[in-house]
Design an enzyme around this catalytic site. Structure first.
Site, PDB file in Angstrom:
ATOM      1  N   SER A   4       0.872  -1.186   0.000  1.00  0.00           N
ATOM      2  CA  SER A   4       0.000   0.000   0.000  1.00  0.00           C
ATOM      3  C   SER A   4       0.898   1.222   0.000  1.00  0.00           C
ATOM      4  CB  SER A   4      -0.869   0.008   1.265  1.00  0.00           C
ATOM      5  OG  SER A   4      -1.390   1.301   1.496  1.00  0.00           O
ATOM      6  N   TYR A  22      -1.500  -0.327  10.361  1.00  0.00           N
ATOM      7  CA  TYR A  22      -1.601  -0.665   8.931  1.00  0.00           C
ATOM      8  C   TYR A  22      -0.305  -0.289   8.203  1.00  0.00           C
ATOM      9  CZ  TYR A  22      -3.623  -1.015   4.235  1.00  0.00           C
ATOM     10  OH  TYR A  22      -3.872  -1.362   2.928  1.00  0.00           O
TER      11      TYR A  22
HETATM   12  P1  NAD Z   1     -11.295  -6.710   0.817  1.00  0.00           P
HETATM   13  O1  NAD Z   1     -11.614  -6.577   2.271  1.00  0.00           O
HETATM   14  O2  NAD Z   1     -12.314  -6.324  -0.200  1.00  0.00           O
HETATM   15  O3  NAD Z   1     -10.769  -8.186   0.511  1.00  0.00           O
HETATM   16  C1  NAD Z   1      -9.857  -8.845   1.373  1.00  0.00           C
HETATM   17  C2  NAD Z   1     -10.072 -10.337   1.252  1.00  0.00           C
HETATM   18  O4  NAD Z   1      -9.137 -10.988   2.136  1.00  0.00           O
HETATM   19  C3  NAD Z   1     -11.489 -10.779   1.702  1.00  0.00           C
HETATM   20  O5  NAD Z   1     -12.026 -11.670   0.756  1.00  0.00           O
HETATM   21  C4  NAD Z   1     -11.223 -11.471   3.049  1.00  0.00           C
HETATM   22  O6  NAD Z   1     -12.163 -12.503   3.329  1.00  0.00           O
HETATM   23  C5  NAD Z   1      -9.824 -12.011   2.841  1.00  0.00           C
HETATM   24  N1  NAD Z   1      -9.153 -12.268   4.124  1.00  0.00           N
HETATM   25  C6  NAD Z   1      -9.104 -11.443   5.194  1.00  0.00           C
HETATM   26  N2  NAD Z   1      -8.460 -12.054   6.207  1.00  0.00           N
HETATM   27  C7  NAD Z   1      -8.092 -13.277   5.759  1.00  0.00           C
HETATM   28  C8  NAD Z   1      -7.401 -14.367   6.349  1.00  0.00           C
HETATM   29  N3  NAD Z   1      -6.966 -14.326   7.618  1.00  0.00           N
HETATM   30  N4  NAD Z   1      -7.181 -15.477   5.609  1.00  0.00           N
HETATM   31  C9  NAD Z   1      -7.630 -15.548   4.324  1.00  0.00           C
HETATM   32  N5  NAD Z   1      -8.310 -14.545   3.719  1.00  0.00           N
HETATM   33  C10 NAD Z   1      -8.534 -13.418   4.430  1.00  0.00           C
HETATM   34  O7  NAD Z   1      -9.951  -5.823   0.610  1.00  0.00           O
HETATM   35  P2  NAD Z   1      -9.309  -5.125  -0.690  1.00  0.00           P
HETATM   36  O8  NAD Z   1      -9.595  -3.690  -0.643  1.00  0.00           O
HETATM   37  O9  NAD Z   1      -9.601  -5.903  -1.904  1.00  0.00           O
HETATM   38  O10 NAD Z   1      -7.772  -5.247  -0.290  1.00  0.00           O
HETATM   39  C11 NAD Z   1      -6.959  -6.316  -0.733  1.00  0.00           C
HETATM   40  C12 NAD Z   1      -5.519  -5.981  -0.419  1.00  0.00           C
HETATM   41  O11 NAD Z   1      -5.166  -4.723  -1.013  1.00  0.00           O
HETATM   42  C13 NAD Z   1      -5.217  -5.840   1.074  1.00  0.00           C
HETATM   43  O12 NAD Z   1      -3.947  -6.401   1.357  1.00  0.00           O
HETATM   44  C14 NAD Z   1      -5.178  -4.346   1.286  1.00  0.00           C
HETATM   45  O13 NAD Z   1      -4.368  -3.957   2.372  1.00  0.00           O
HETATM   46  C15 NAD Z   1      -4.593  -3.883  -0.037  1.00  0.00           C
HETATM   47  N6  NAD Z   1      -4.916  -2.487  -0.354  1.00  0.00           N
HETATM   48  C16 NAD Z   1      -6.203  -2.069  -0.491  1.00  0.00           C
HETATM   49  C17 NAD Z   1      -6.453  -0.734  -0.783  1.00  0.00           C
HETATM   50  C18 NAD Z   1      -7.848  -0.193  -0.953  1.00  0.00           C
HETATM   51  O14 NAD Z   1      -7.999   1.031  -0.978  1.00  0.00           O
HETATM   52  N7  NAD Z   1      -8.847  -1.034  -1.114  1.00  0.00           N
HETATM   53  C19 NAD Z   1      -5.379   0.160  -0.922  1.00  0.00           C
HETATM   54  C20 NAD Z   1      -4.081  -0.305  -0.763  1.00  0.00           C
HETATM   55  C21 NAD Z   1      -3.849  -1.633  -0.477  1.00  0.00           C
END
Ligand code: NAD
Length: 250
Positions: free
Chosen positions: A134, A147
């Site tokens: 991120s 985070y």
């Molecule tokens: P999301 O919450 O939509 O999806 C995350 C997925 O991970 C979910 O399906 C959840 O069930 C799964 N998960 C959570 N804990 C788990 C575990 N212990 N074991 C297995 N699966 C697990 O999130 P997203 O926005 O798609 O984010 C995905 C990645 O991208 C994350 O690592 C997040 O930090 C990173 N990210 C997101 C953003 C954003 O703005 N959305 C920005 C930067 C980075």
């Protein structure tokens, strides 16, 4: 074959769909079975092949067993470590439980995935690992103490693995998205700004230089490229996908 963790939602789901549309067989790893199944259905709807493995990435034994099952069926060429959670708070408002939870999922979850698959990749002559970091991992965002700590560690792990496995033909990179509109963002708004979700959504979207949030598919396209043979010269890189966050602020 590509394994995608956290593929049940948001960015991970978009990556699973994009990779499948490009012809890769997908193994969906997620803790949430209904979400994981919905990704499998979306993959099937586009004519792709996938299987669901319900697994908590914080549990090393579960991760090892899941990967061993996958290896027994097929060779893994690509691992996308995407599962992650958000957390809001300064050092003062972050409890030890919060800190440990974020660390277990965002940091140890990635270690477990790499630890379980690196020997397999070495034995097969190579592979590609892509971790989801991120912008918070290398820039200060307010109220993101735990985070940011976790995503800084993801970037550091990425560089370390890229260095150690250069001779094994294993490339390792990470992507650092700015805000991308996924359930991750919607949950954050619901929890932290109840009743003001729309106002805060617009504020967050406008705070990015490009004037909007990213779309999961925009991350998926970069992931597809970084995991492809076309990116064979790219390893040890933290790619910003940030709507101008790093260079166009101010
Ligand atoms: P999301 O919450 O939509 O999806 C995350 C997925 O991970 C979910 O399906 C959840 O069930 C799964 N998960 C959570 N804990 C788990 C575990 N212990 N074991 C297995 N699966 C697990 O999130 P997203 O926005 O798609 O984010 C995905 C990645 O991208 C994350 O690592 C997040 O930090 C990173 N990210 C997101 C953003 C954003 O703005 N959305 C920005 C930067 C980075």
């Amino acid at each position: 074959m590509a394994v995608v963790t956290g593929a049940g939602s948001g960015i991970g789901q978009a990556i699973a769909r994009r990779f499948a549309a490009n012809g890769a067989a997908i193994r969906i790893i997620d803790i949430n079975s209904s979400q994981a199944e919905s990704t499998a259905k979306l993959v099937a709807d586009t004519g792709g092949e996938s299987a669901v493995h319900i697994c908590d990435v914080t549990d090393q034994r579960q991760v090892r067993e899941t990967f061993e099952k996958i290896f027994s069926e097929s060779r893994i060429d690509i691992l996308v470590n995407n599962a992650g959670i958000s957390h809001i708070g300064t050092v003062e408002t972050t409890t030890e439980e919060d800190f440990d939870r974020v660390f277990r999922i965002n940091v140890k979850g990635i270690y477990h995935g790499i630890h379980a698959s690196i020997g397999h990749m070495k034995a097969n002559g190579g592979g590609v690992i892509l971790n989801m970091a991120s912008i918070a991992g290398s820039a200060a965002l307010a109220d993101r103490f735990a985070y940011s700590m976790s995503k800084g560690a993801v970037i550091a792990m990425t560089l370390s693995v890229a260095k150690d496995y250069l001779q094994h033909n294993i490339r390792c990179n990470c992507i650092s998205p700015a805000r991308v509109h996924t359930p991750f963002v919607d949950d954050y708004l619901r929890k932290n700004y109840p009743g003001r979700e729309k106002e805060m959504y617009d504020k967050l979207a406008k705070s990015q230089p490009i004037g909007r949030m990213g779309r999961p598919d925009e991350v998926a396209w970069l992931a597809l490229y970084l995991c492809s043979d076309e990116a064979s010269f790219i390893t040890g890189v933290d790619y910003p996908l940030d709507g101008g966050f790093f260079n166009l602020r101010g």
